[in-house]
Design a protein around this motif. Sequence first.
Motif, PDB file in Angstrom:
ATOM      1  N   VAL A  98       4.305   5.534  -2.548  1.00 16.36           N
ATOM      2  CA  VAL A  98       4.840   6.881  -1.785  1.00 16.36           C
ATOM      3  C   VAL A  98       6.406   6.536  -1.677  1.00 16.36           C
ATOM      4  O   VAL A  98       7.333   7.334  -1.999  1.00 16.36           O
ATOM      5  CB  VAL A  98       4.410   6.743  -0.388  1.00 16.36           C
ATOM      6  CG1 VAL A  98       5.193   7.767   0.573  1.00 16.36           C
ATOM      7  CG2 VAL A  98       2.973   7.132  -0.413  1.00 16.36           C
TER       8      VAL A  98
ATOM      9  N   ASP B 133      -2.620  10.665  -0.942  1.00 13.99           N
ATOM     10  CA  ASP B 133      -3.432   9.565  -1.239  1.00 13.99           C
ATOM     11  C   ASP B 133      -3.321   8.673  -0.426  1.00 13.99           C
ATOM     12  O   ASP B 133      -4.199   7.896  -0.048  1.00 13.99           O
ATOM     13  CB  ASP B 133      -3.143   9.287  -2.637  1.00 13.99           C
ATOM     14  CG  ASP B 133      -3.408  10.343  -3.539  1.00 13.99           C
ATOM     15  OD1 ASP B 133      -4.047  11.138  -3.358  1.00 13.99           O
ATOM     16  OD2 ASP B 133      -3.019  10.157  -4.815  1.00 13.99           O
ATOM     17  N   HIS B 134      -2.004   8.238   0.149  1.00 18.42           N
ATOM     18  CA  HIS B 134      -1.840   7.109   1.136  1.00 18.42           C
ATOM     19  C   HIS B 134      -2.591   7.453   2.455  1.00 18.42           C
ATOM     20  O   HIS B 134      -3.220   6.451   2.864  1.00 18.42           O
ATOM     21  CB  HIS B 134      -0.251   6.897   1.356  1.00 18.42           C
ATOM     22  CG  HIS B 134       0.043   5.819   2.207  1.00 18.42           C
ATOM     23  ND1 HIS B 134      -0.238   4.505   1.952  1.00 18.42           N
ATOM     24  CD2 HIS B 134       0.598   6.072   3.338  1.00 18.42           C
ATOM     25  CE1 HIS B 134       0.040   4.055   3.191  1.00 18.42           C
ATOM     26  NE2 HIS B 134       0.686   4.565   3.964  1.00 18.42           N
TER      27      HIS B 134
ATOM     28  N   ALA C  11       0.845  -1.325   0.043  1.00 19.77           N
ATOM     29  CA  ALA C  11      -0.003   0.005  -0.067  1.00 19.77           C
ATOM     30  C   ALA C  11       1.087   1.156  -0.088  1.00 19.77           C
ATOM     31  O   ALA C  11       0.410   2.398  -0.506  1.00 19.77           O
ATOM     32  CB  ALA C  11      -0.928   0.137   1.326  1.00 19.77           C
ATOM     33  N   GLU C  12       2.114   1.097   0.604  1.00 18.17           N
ATOM     34  CA  GLU C  12       3.073   2.250   0.489  1.00 18.17           C
ATOM     35  C   GLU C  12       3.878   2.426  -0.507  1.00 18.17           C
ATOM     36  O   GLU C  12       4.809   3.463  -0.714  1.00 18.17           O
ATOM     37  CB  GLU C  12       3.526   2.242   2.002  1.00 18.17           C
ATOM     38  CG  GLU C  12       4.242   3.750   2.374  1.00 18.17           C
ATOM     39  CD  GLU C  12       4.974   3.370   3.808  1.00 18.17           C
ATOM     40  OE1 GLU C  12       5.476   4.548   4.287  1.00 18.17           O
ATOM     41  OE2 GLU C  12       4.600   2.609   4.592  1.00 18.17           O
TER      42      GLU C  12
ATOM     43  N   ALA D 128       1.400  11.408  -3.598  1.00 15.18           N
ATOM     44  CA  ALA D 128       1.486  10.091  -3.093  1.00 15.18           C
ATOM     45  C   ALA D 128       0.976   9.892  -1.773  1.00 15.18           C
ATOM     46  O   ALA D 128       0.307   9.239  -1.282  1.00 15.18           O
ATOM     47  CB  ALA D 128       2.487   9.458  -3.552  1.00 15.18           C
ATOM     48  N   HIS D 129       1.682  10.975  -0.812  1.00 15.60           N
ATOM     49  CA  HIS D 129       1.608  10.815   0.809  1.00 15.60           C
ATOM     50  C   HIS D 129       0.213  11.230   1.087  1.00 15.60           C
ATOM     51  O   HIS D 129      -0.394  10.440   1.819  1.00 15.60           O
ATOM     52  CB  HIS D 129       2.433  11.753   1.381  1.00 15.60           C
ATOM     53  CG  HIS D 129       3.832  11.451   1.583  1.00 15.60           C
ATOM     54  ND1 HIS D 129       4.048  10.778   2.733  1.00 15.60           N
ATOM     55  CD2 HIS D 129       5.075  11.687   1.067  1.00 15.60           C
ATOM     56  CE1 HIS D 129       5.538  10.190   2.725  1.00 15.60           C
ATOM     57  NE2 HIS D 129       5.984  11.188   2.003  1.00 15.60           N
TER      58      HIS D 129
END
Length: 87
Positions: free
Chosen positions: A34, A74-75, A30-31, A71-72
Motif C-alpha cells: 500500500v 488487498d490489504h 504487511a502494509e 493495494a488498499h
Amino acid sequence: MDHIVTVQDAVTAFESWMEPTDAELDAIDAEMPVIRAEMELLDAQIVVVDRTPCDLDERRIRRACRRMLAAHRDHLNGLSGETGGAA
C-alpha cells in the motif's frame, strides 16, 4: 528551580525497549504494498504539478491510482480474518 536536561539524558531516552515490536514490524511489512502504491501515485502527481499533463501523464496517474486502490483492497481483505491490530 528548573532542572536542566543534559545531553546524556536526551541520548539515553531512546532505550532498546522503545524499539518497535515484532508485531509492529510485521504490520508495517504487511502494509508495504500500500505504501509503495501510494508513493507511485504521489510521484506521478508530482511530475505534473507545474505543467499541464499530457495523455501519457494522465494514463500514468490513472494506472497508479488503480494500483493504489487495488493495494488498499488487498490489504483490507487480508485483514478481514484478523482480530485486533491496526487497519
